[in-house]
Design a protein around this motif. Structure first.
Motif, PDB file in Angstrom:
ATOM      1  N   ALA A  41       0.842  -1.198   0.000  1.00 23.30           N
ATOM      2  CA  ALA A  41       0.000   0.000   0.000  1.00 23.30           C
ATOM      3  C   ALA A  41       0.875   1.245   0.000  1.00 23.30           C
ATOM      4  CB  ALA A  41      -0.918   0.004   1.211  1.00 23.30           C
ATOM      5  N   HIS A  42       0.590   2.151  -0.919  1.00 20.52           N
ATOM      6  CA  HIS A  42       1.312   3.422  -1.056  1.00 20.52           C
ATOM      7  C   HIS A  42       0.302   4.549  -0.875  1.00 20.52           C
ATOM      8  CE1 HIS A  42       3.677   0.437  -3.224  1.00 20.52           C
ATOM      9  NE2 HIS A  42       4.742   1.203  -3.020  1.00 20.52           N
ATOM     10  N   ASN A  43       0.397   5.274   0.238  1.00 18.51           N
ATOM     11  CA  ASN A  43      -0.627   6.276   0.578  1.00 18.51           C
ATOM     12  C   ASN A  43      -2.016   5.660   0.502  1.00 18.51           C
ATOM     13  OD1 ASN A  43       1.218   8.262   1.124  1.00 18.51           O
ATOM     14  ND2 ASN A  43       0.603   9.621  -0.528  1.00 18.51           N
ATOM     15  N   GLY A  44      -2.102   4.394   0.904  1.00 17.01           N
ATOM     16  CA  GLY A  44      -3.381   3.702   0.940  1.00 17.01           C
ATOM     17  C   GLY A  44      -3.803   3.038  -0.346  1.00 17.01           C
ATOM     18  N   VAL A  45      -2.977   3.116  -1.386  1.00 15.62           N
ATOM     19  CA  VAL A  45      -3.300   2.516  -2.684  1.00 15.62           C
ATOM     20  C   VAL A  45      -2.509   1.229  -2.850  1.00 15.62           C
ATOM     21  CG1 VAL A  45      -3.355   2.852  -5.184  1.00 15.62           C
ATOM     22  CG2 VAL A  45      -3.663   4.821  -3.653  1.00 15.62           C
ATOM     23  N   CYS A  46      -3.200   0.125  -3.024  1.00 20.53           N
ATOM     24  CA  CYS A  46      -2.536  -1.166  -3.201  1.00 20.53           C
ATOM     25  C   CYS A  46      -1.942  -1.247  -4.603  1.00 20.53           C
ATOM     26  CB  CYS A  46      -3.541  -2.293  -2.990  1.00 20.53           C
ATOM     27  SG  CYS A  46      -2.826  -3.934  -3.173  1.00 20.53           S
ATOM     28  N   LEU A  47      -0.608  -1.370  -4.673  1.00 17.78           N
ATOM     29  CA  LEU A  47       0.102  -1.478  -5.939  1.00 17.78           C
ATOM     30  C   LEU A  47       1.022  -2.683  -5.895  1.00 17.78           C
ATOM     31  CD1 LEU A  47       1.115   2.286  -6.357  1.00 17.78           C
ATOM     32  CD2 LEU A  47      -0.726   1.101  -7.569  1.00 17.78           C
ATOM     33  N   THR A  48       1.293  -3.258  -7.061  1.00 13.46           N
ATOM     34  CA  THR A  48       2.112  -4.461  -7.161  1.00 13.46           C
ATOM     35  C   THR A  48       3.560  -4.109  -7.485  1.00 13.46           C
ATOM     36  OG1 THR A  48       0.210  -5.727  -7.943  1.00 13.46           O
ATOM     37  CG2 THR A  48       2.389  -6.662  -8.375  1.00 13.46           C
TER      38      THR A  48
END
Length: 197
Positions: A41-48
């Motif tokens: 999670a990056h600033n609450g955004v799930c990224l791969t």
């Protein structure tokens, strides 16, 4: 699944656009513990995680993500809240967080209170999201308790530890943040709306 307890701050080192996608290179103190295809999670955004090079790694955001989150405003040098997904035997120190941002919000006021801070936020209530008094909210991936809750606005209190160890210390009035509303509240709202329609 995440808990909203930020592990570390990362720094955006490079931004590369490829078609409608954007590749972000992030430098982090936990890069050596990551692996390709891991959800972070990056600033609450799930990224791969798609690439790892030394103490830096690369994640890719598609256009849908860029349109619905604050990632499109990232610059080289931006500080990013980072949390790895929760292990199955871990504790829920925060609350259930999916890493799926519901909408963005805006910082409307910051007030220092003798060592702690009060942050006020507004958001578009027409998107159907709500907060409840003393309920959970995720702001830039950070699990917090909201109060002074009303239609399209709420407040959170930030203790010194959270202020220093997340990117809250960089926020200014007018800044855009990522909001993920409490999943239980979202399901209850959807059920009640379904019965009433």
């Amino acid at each position: 699944m995440f808990t909203g307890i930020i592990e570390t701050l990362g720094e955006v080192k490079a931004i590369k656009r490829e078609g409608t996608n954007v590749h972000f290179t992030i430098k982090s103190s936990i890069t050596h513990e990551l692996k390709i295809d891991q959800s972070v999670a990056h600033n609450g955004v799930c990224l791969t995680v798609v690439q790892i090079n030394g103490d830096e790694y690369v994640v890719t955001a598609i256009d849908e993500t860029l349109q619905k989150t604050s990632l499109g405003s990232w610059l080289v040098g931006s500080k990013v809240n980072i949390e790895r997904c929760m292990p199955a035997n871990g504790r829920f120190d925060g609350h259930i967080v999916q890493g799926h941002v519901d909408q963005t919000g805006t910082v409307t006021n910051i007030q220092e209170q003798d060592g702690s801070w009060l942050f006020d936020f507004s958001y578009d209530p027409d998107k159907g999201n709500i907060t409840v008094e003393k309920g959970s909210i995720t702001i830039n991936g950070t699990s917090l308790t909201c109060f002074a809750s009303k239609k399209g606005a709420f407040r959170v209190a930030i203790i010194p530890y959270t202020y220093e160890h997340t990117n809250f210390h960089q926020l200014k009035i007018g800044d855009i943040v990522n909001l993920e509303f409490d999943i239980i509240g979202k399901y209850i709202q959807r059920i009640t709306r379904g019965y009433s329609e």
